[in-house]
Write a protein that holds these residues in place. Structure first.
Motif, PDB file in Angstrom:
ATOM      1  N   PHE A  57      -9.996  -7.540  32.828  1.00 10.21           N
ATOM      2  CA  PHE A  57      -8.886  -6.962  33.287  1.00 10.21           C
ATOM      3  C   PHE A  57      -7.767  -7.780  34.081  1.00 10.21           C
ATOM      4  CE2 PHE A  57      -6.612  -4.146  36.416  1.00 10.21           C
ATOM      5  CZ  PHE A  57      -5.872  -3.310  35.392  1.00 10.21           C
ATOM      6  N   VAL A  58      -8.306  -8.482  35.034  1.00 16.77           N
ATOM      7  CA  VAL A  58      -7.351  -9.318  35.967  1.00 16.77           C
ATOM      8  C   VAL A  58      -6.797 -10.264  35.169  1.00 16.77           C
ATOM      9  CG1 VAL A  58      -7.178 -11.005  37.681  1.00 16.77           C
ATOM     10  CG2 VAL A  58      -8.755  -8.829  38.177  1.00 16.77           C
ATOM     11  N   LEU A  59      -7.352 -11.076  34.144  1.00 19.46           N
ATOM     12  CA  LEU A  59      -6.963 -12.430  33.300  1.00 19.46           C
ATOM     13  C   LEU A  59      -5.757 -11.629  32.466  1.00 19.46           C
ATOM     14  CD1 LEU A  59      -9.886 -14.562  32.454  1.00 19.46           C
ATOM     15  CD2 LEU A  59      -7.916 -14.834  34.125  1.00 19.46           C
ATOM     16  N   SER A  60      -6.062 -10.412  31.816  1.00 13.15           N
ATOM     17  CA  SER A  60      -5.175 -10.049  31.015  1.00 13.15           C
ATOM     18  C   SER A  60      -4.075  -9.481  31.617  1.00 13.15           C
ATOM     19  CB  SER A  60      -5.746  -8.729  30.013  1.00 13.15           C
ATOM     20  OG  SER A  60      -6.129  -7.560  30.953  1.00 13.15           O
ATOM     21  N   SER A  61      -4.114  -8.860  32.864  1.00 14.36           N
ATOM     22  CA  SER A  61      -2.982  -8.583  33.641  1.00 14.36           C
ATOM     23  C   SER A  61      -1.929  -9.759  33.904  1.00 14.36           C
ATOM     24  CB  SER A  61      -3.355  -7.672  35.013  1.00 14.36           C
ATOM     25  OG  SER A  61      -4.053  -6.429  34.828  1.00 14.36           O
ATOM     26  N   LYS A  62      -2.689 -10.895  34.276  1.00 13.17           N
ATOM     27  CA  LYS A  62      -1.895 -11.972  34.562  1.00 13.17           C
ATOM     28  C   LYS A  62      -1.350 -12.621  33.527  1.00 13.17           C
ATOM     29  CE  LYS A  62      -4.170 -13.720  38.792  1.00 13.17           C
ATOM     30  NZ  LYS A  62      -3.982 -14.595  39.551  1.00 13.17           N
ATOM     31  N   MET A  63      -1.882 -12.457  32.239  1.00  5.89           N
ATOM     32  CA  MET A  63      -0.986 -13.036  30.681  1.00  5.89           C
ATOM     33  C   MET A  63      -0.116 -12.065  30.690  1.00  5.89           C
ATOM     34  SD  MET A  63      -1.539 -15.367  28.905  1.00  5.89           S
ATOM     35  CE  MET A  63      -1.433 -15.815  27.410  1.00  5.89           C
ATOM     36  N   GLU A  64      -0.179 -10.710  30.837  1.00  8.65           N
ATOM     37  CA  GLU A  64       1.107  -9.893  30.558  1.00  8.65           C
ATOM     38  C   GLU A  64       1.973 -10.216  31.505  1.00  8.65           C
ATOM     39  OE1 GLU A  64       1.640  -4.940  30.307  1.00  8.65           O
ATOM     40  OE2 GLU A  64      -0.363  -5.641  30.212  1.00  8.65           O
ATOM     41  N   ALA A  65       1.821 -10.429  32.872  1.00  5.15           N
ATOM     42  CA  ALA A  65       2.757 -10.450  33.859  1.00  5.15           C
ATOM     43  C   ALA A  65       3.645 -11.948  33.455  1.00  5.15           C
ATOM     44  CB  ALA A  65       2.267 -10.801  35.013  1.00  5.15           C
ATOM     45  N   TYR A  66       2.783 -12.987  33.012  1.00  8.46           N
ATOM     46  CA  TYR A  66       3.534 -14.037  32.771  1.00  8.46           C
ATOM     47  C   TYR A  66       4.233 -14.087  31.441  1.00  8.46           C
ATOM     48  CZ  TYR A  66       3.811 -18.876  30.799  1.00  8.46           C
ATOM     49  OH  TYR A  66       4.310 -19.944  30.096  1.00  8.46           O
ATOM     50  N   GLU A  67       3.925 -13.012  30.386  1.00 11.47           N
ATOM     51  CA  GLU A  67       4.688 -12.901  29.153  1.00 11.47           C
ATOM     52  C   GLU A  67       6.133 -12.204  29.745  1.00 11.47           C
ATOM     53  OE1 GLU A  67       2.238 -10.912  26.485  1.00 11.47           O
ATOM     54  OE2 GLU A  67       1.028 -12.759  26.000  1.00 11.47           O
ATOM     55  N   LEU A  68       5.825 -11.226  30.488  1.00 13.36           N
ATOM     56  CA  LEU A  68       7.040 -10.434  31.069  1.00 13.36           C
ATOM     57  C   LEU A  68       7.890 -11.524  31.622  1.00 13.36           C
ATOM     58  CD1 LEU A  68       5.527  -7.035  31.857  1.00 13.36           C
ATOM     59  CD2 LEU A  68       6.812  -7.551  30.074  1.00 13.36           C
ATOM     60  N   GLN A  69       7.407 -12.369  32.673  1.00 15.90           N
ATOM     61  CA  GLN A  69       8.117 -13.217  33.144  1.00 15.90           C
ATOM     62  C   GLN A  69       9.097 -14.091  32.480  1.00 15.90           C
ATOM     63  OE1 GLN A  69       8.988 -13.012  36.534  1.00 15.90           O
ATOM     64  NE2 GLN A  69      10.231 -14.687  36.284  1.00 15.90           N
ATOM     65  N   SER A  70       8.193 -14.584  31.481  1.00 18.90           N
ATOM     66  CA  SER A  70       8.925 -15.525  30.414  1.00 18.90           C
ATOM     67  C   SER A  70      10.234 -14.808  29.685  1.00 18.90           C
ATOM     68  CB  SER A  70       8.190 -16.021  29.450  1.00 18.90           C
ATOM     69  OG  SER A  70       7.415 -15.218  28.735  1.00 18.90           O
ATOM     70  N   GLU A  71       9.779 -13.485  29.298  1.00 21.58           N
ATOM     71  CA  GLU A  71      10.762 -12.732  28.760  1.00 21.58           C
ATOM     72  C   GLU A  71      11.868 -12.364  29.537  1.00 21.58           C
ATOM     73  OE1 GLU A  71      11.005  -8.136  26.689  1.00 21.58           O
ATOM     74  OE2 GLU A  71       9.317  -9.267  26.610  1.00 21.58           O
ATOM     75  N   ILE A  72      11.611 -12.082  31.010  1.00 21.36           N
ATOM     76  CA  ILE A  72      12.783 -11.982  31.767  1.00 21.36           C
ATOM     77  C   ILE A  72      13.607 -13.288  31.877  1.00 21.36           C
ATOM     78  CG2 ILE A  72      13.088 -11.651  34.332  1.00 21.36           C
ATOM     79  CD1 ILE A  72      10.802  -9.836  34.208  1.00 21.36           C
ATOM     80  N   THR A  73      13.090 -14.286  31.764  1.00 22.11           N
ATOM     81  CA  THR A  73      13.883 -15.596  31.972  1.00 22.11           C
ATOM     82  C   THR A  73      14.648 -15.845  30.955  1.00 22.11           C
ATOM     83  OG1 THR A  73      11.961 -16.578  33.408  1.00 22.11           O
ATOM     84  CG2 THR A  73      13.451 -18.300  32.134  1.00 22.11           C
ATOM     85  N   ASN A  74      14.302 -15.492  29.535  1.00 20.01           N
ATOM     86  CA  ASN A  74      15.062 -15.640  28.447  1.00 20.01           C
ATOM     87  C   ASN A  74      16.286 -14.610  28.258  1.00 20.01           C
ATOM     88  OD1 ASN A  74      13.302 -17.647  27.185  1.00 20.01           O
ATOM     89  ND2 ASN A  74      12.043 -16.138  26.170  1.00 20.01           N
ATOM     90  N   ILE A  75      15.947 -13.555  28.892  1.00 21.48           N
ATOM     91  CA  ILE A  75      16.941 -12.419  28.973  1.00 21.48           C
ATOM     92  C   ILE A  75      17.947 -13.037  29.822  1.00 21.48           C
ATOM     93  CG2 ILE A  75      17.429  -9.997  29.366  1.00 21.48           C
ATOM     94  CD1 ILE A  75      14.991  -9.250  28.214  1.00 21.48           C
ATOM     95  N   GLU A  76      17.500 -13.471  31.069  1.00 22.92           N
ATOM     96  CA  GLU A  76      18.545 -14.045  31.774  1.00 22.92           C
ATOM     97  C   GLU A  76      19.511 -15.110  31.385  1.00 22.92           C
ATOM     98  OE1 GLU A  76      16.168 -14.680  35.510  1.00 22.92           O
ATOM     99  OE2 GLU A  76      16.239 -12.546  36.188  1.00 22.92           O
ATOM    100  N   SER A  77      18.841 -16.110  30.984  1.00 20.98           N
ATOM    101  CA  SER A  77      19.719 -17.038  30.090  1.00 20.98           C
ATOM    102  C   SER A  77      20.773 -16.607  29.152  1.00 20.98           C
ATOM    103  CB  SER A  77      18.641 -18.118  29.558  1.00 20.98           C
ATOM    104  OG  SER A  77      18.102 -17.694  28.590  1.00 20.98           O
ATOM    105  N   GLU A  78      20.350 -15.426  28.320  1.00 20.29           N
ATOM    106  CA  GLU A  78      21.087 -15.024  27.392  1.00 20.29           C
ATOM    107  C   GLU A  78      22.380 -14.207  28.141  1.00 20.29           C
ATOM    108  OE1 GLU A  78      19.147 -12.267  24.800  1.00 20.29           O
ATOM    109  OE2 GLU A  78      17.672 -13.858  23.985  1.00 20.29           O
ATOM    110  N   ILE A  79      22.074 -13.575  29.232  1.00 20.33           N
ATOM    111  CA  ILE A  79      23.003 -12.905  29.951  1.00 20.33           C
ATOM    112  C   ILE A  79      24.081 -14.003  30.602  1.00 20.33           C
ATOM    113  CG2 ILE A  79      23.531 -11.910  32.301  1.00 20.33           C
ATOM    114  CD1 ILE A  79      20.961 -10.044  31.377  1.00 20.33           C
ATOM    115  N   ALA A  80      23.420 -15.145  31.154  1.00 19.72           N
ATOM    116  CA  ALA A  80      24.454 -16.231  31.546  1.00 19.72           C
ATOM    117  C   ALA A  80      25.230 -16.816  30.443  1.00 19.72           C
ATOM    118  CB  ALA A  80      23.491 -17.249  31.982  1.00 19.72           C
ATOM    119  N   THR A  81      24.549 -17.152  29.325  1.00 21.19           N
ATOM    120  CA  THR A  81      25.296 -17.367  28.212  1.00 21.19           C
ATOM    121  C   THR A  81      26.719 -16.444  27.682  1.00 21.19           C
ATOM    122  OG1 THR A  81      23.602 -18.486  27.282  1.00 21.19           O
ATOM    123  CG2 THR A  81      25.262 -18.354  25.722  1.00 21.19           C
ATOM    124  N   LYS A  82      26.306 -15.102  27.619  1.00 20.12           N
ATOM    125  CA  LYS A  82      27.304 -14.255  27.425  1.00 20.12           C
ATOM    126  C   LYS A  82      28.325 -13.824  28.433  1.00 20.12           C
ATOM    127  CE  LYS A  82      25.093 -12.970  23.696  1.00 20.12           C
ATOM    128  NZ  LYS A  82      25.739 -13.072  22.286  1.00 20.12           N
TER     129      LYS A  82
END
Length: 127
Positions: A57-82
């Protein structure tokens, strides 16, 4: 009296009993293996399963948090580009809407400025 007590403390050994006394040291060197009870085994297995489930459970939560963090980073870079594109377009709109540029384009198209022909119109409903 002391001799009698000593003789009573030492058991009478017969020649047949020696084989039994010789086998006793062997049993003395063997270690007694203590088994666990069925309930203890169930408790240990349950504890092991709970630890495994918690780790997964802890490992899956950390993996999900990592995926969400990378998605947030991608969206923030798209926002900066726009935002950069929006700033460029606002600059272009400001340049294209400038009075000097419009007057210049009107002159190229053969339009002349006639101040006598300008009418001011007020918006309906304005107080």
């Amino acid at each position: 009296m002391a001799v009698e007590r000593y003789r009573q403390a030492i058991p009478n050994t017969k020649p047949n009993d020696r084989s039994q006394t010789e086998s006793k040291p062997e049993t003395r060197t063997r270690k007694k293996i203590v088994g666990i009870k069925r309930t203890e085994a169930i408790v240990y297995i349950t504890l092991l399963i709970m630890i495994t489930v918690a780790a997964v459970f802890v490992l899956s939560s950390k993996m999900e948090a990592y995926e969400l963090q990378s998605e947030i980073t991608n969206i923030e870079s798209e926002i900066a580009t726009k935002n950069g594109e929006i700033d460029e377009l606002n600059t272009e709109v400001t340049h294209l809407a400038s009075y000097d540029r419009i007057y210049e384009k009107a002159g190229e198209l053969g339009l002349d400025l006639d101040n006598g022909n300008v009418k001011v119109v007020e918006r309906y409903g304005k107080n």
